[in-house]
Scaffold this motif. Sequence first.
Motif, PDB file in Angstrom:
ATOM      1  N   PRO A  46      26.284 -22.194  -8.765  1.00  0.00           N
ATOM      2  CA  PRO A  46      26.011 -21.252  -9.862  1.00  0.00           C
ATOM      3  C   PRO A  46      27.299 -20.668 -10.438  1.00  0.00           C
ATOM      4  O   PRO A  46      28.224 -20.325  -9.694  1.00  0.00           O
ATOM      5  CB  PRO A  46      25.166 -20.166  -9.192  1.00  0.00           C
ATOM      6  N   TYR A  47      27.342 -20.600 -11.744  1.00  0.00           N
ATOM      7  CA  TYR A  47      28.505 -20.034 -12.433  1.00  0.00           C
ATOM      8  C   TYR A  47      28.339 -18.508 -12.463  1.00  0.00           C
ATOM      9  O   TYR A  47      27.560 -17.968 -13.249  1.00  0.00           O
ATOM     10  CB  TYR A  47      28.613 -20.602 -13.841  1.00  0.00           C
ATOM     11  N   VAL A  48      29.082 -17.823 -11.609  1.00  0.00           N
ATOM     12  CA  VAL A  48      28.930 -16.374 -11.434  1.00  0.00           C
ATOM     13  C   VAL A  48      29.998 -15.641 -12.232  1.00  0.00           C
ATOM     14  O   VAL A  48      31.190 -15.931 -12.110  1.00  0.00           O
ATOM     15  CB  VAL A  48      29.036 -15.984  -9.949  1.00  0.00           C
ATOM     16  N   THR A  49      29.561 -14.700 -13.040  1.00  0.00           N
ATOM     17  CA  THR A  49      30.489 -13.827 -13.762  1.00  0.00           C
ATOM     18  C   THR A  49      30.004 -12.393 -13.649  1.00  0.00           C
ATOM     19  O   THR A  49      28.850 -12.129 -13.304  1.00  0.00           O
ATOM     20  CB  THR A  49      30.612 -14.221 -15.253  1.00  0.00           C
ATOM     21  N   THR A  50      30.891 -11.460 -13.964  1.00  0.00           N
ATOM     22  CA  THR A  50      30.588 -10.035 -13.822  1.00  0.00           C
ATOM     23  C   THR A  50      30.929  -9.296 -15.112  1.00  0.00           C
ATOM     24  O   THR A  50      31.992  -9.517 -15.700  1.00  0.00           O
ATOM     25  CB  THR A  50      31.398  -9.425 -12.652  1.00  0.00           C
ATOM     26  N   PHE A  52      26.712 -10.760 -14.349  1.00  0.00           N
ATOM     27  CA  PHE A  52      26.458 -11.129 -15.743  1.00  0.00           C
ATOM     28  C   PHE A  52      25.771 -12.489 -15.848  1.00  0.00           C
ATOM     29  O   PHE A  52      24.780 -12.641 -16.545  1.00  0.00           O
ATOM     30  CB  PHE A  52      27.775 -11.138 -16.518  1.00  0.00           C
ATOM     31  N   THR A  53      26.279 -13.496 -15.140  1.00  0.00           N
ATOM     32  CA  THR A  53      25.631 -14.806 -15.119  1.00  0.00           C
ATOM     33  C   THR A  53      25.605 -15.359 -13.700  1.00  0.00           C
ATOM     34  O   THR A  53      26.492 -15.085 -12.894  1.00  0.00           O
ATOM     35  CB  THR A  53      26.363 -15.836 -16.007  1.00  0.00           C
ATOM     36  N   THR A  54      24.557 -16.129 -13.415  1.00  0.00           N
ATOM     37  CA  THR A  54      24.460 -16.901 -12.171  1.00  0.00           C
ATOM     38  C   THR A  54      23.869 -18.280 -12.505  1.00  0.00           C
ATOM     39  O   THR A  54      23.115 -18.839 -11.722  1.00  0.00           O
ATOM     40  CB  THR A  54      23.576 -16.193 -11.132  1.00  0.00           C
TER      41      THR A  54
END
Length: 330
Positions: free
Chosen positions: A287-291, A183-185
Amino acid sequence: MPRCYQCCFHDWVCENGIVSIMRIETRALEAFASVMKLGTVTAAAGVLARSQPAVTRSLQQLEERTGLALFERRSGRLVPTPEAHELYETVRETFEVAGKVERRAEEIRRRLRGELRVACVPAFSQRFIAQAVFDFSQLYPDVVVQVSTRFSAVLAEDLRAREVDVGIVTYHLLDETLSCSTFTTCNEVLAMPREHPLATRRNVGLRDLAGERLVVLGDKDPYRHRLEQALAAAEIVPGTLTVTDSSTTACSLALCGLGIAVINPISALELVGAGLVMRALPELDAPYVTTLVHRHDVHPTGFVRRFLEVVQKVRDRELARANELCKSMP
């Protein structure tokens, strides 16, 4: 139903022993399971909101229907027999299956009514998810949306248990039972009040943090570890640390002047209107990683699929805004 079909069905039911099973009342099974779990008739009666004699009668009925001696009476107490323990495993599994049936039925009813259950981690739980739900409601005004905030581990479990339809979790998530997409990186940013000296600079580097008070997340946070490693590698010693377990709280602490928060841009955007300034920190590789997650066994159709599209558009819009704010001067 034709007579010949009725006969065939009756024969099949009898051959498979279903008639005998159906003669065992649910109340008897509930009483048995409660006594096995809680240990006494008194405790079982309290949980089931029945009288003790009623629970005892249910146990006697179950023994009659099964032809098994399930309890021995010793000094006024019921002691389960080995046969009771063996039967209990099947009864427990039966109630678990019944629970799954109830949840699936509720899921079907909810889908027919038009309901969507969305959950996200705290970083997305305020302005971001509110904007996504608002945009979605413009397209589907009659769909009821339930929004909740949960930590990643709990959220993923609730998705598997069919208690959530769509979720946003932190870090990468790999699960064969769920449909997962990155979702975000986006990179972490620096957040500070507009009065801070570094807020007047368009470009900020790691060396600018020497001696500066910092607001960071707990010692188990991987992004904090990357920051500390980067500072140590550059032989930079920051000032006093203020620690919190919430990214939103970190931004509030930064706004109050307790230090520069190193935080994800989604959380920082919450307080930009209140005077928080964002600056990029290109030297920090964090990096702020979300799924983005939904159940794999249910193909997203209709309003579920549209919500997935909407939330990704909101993400693109918010991250573009964060990028511009990192460059703007207060």
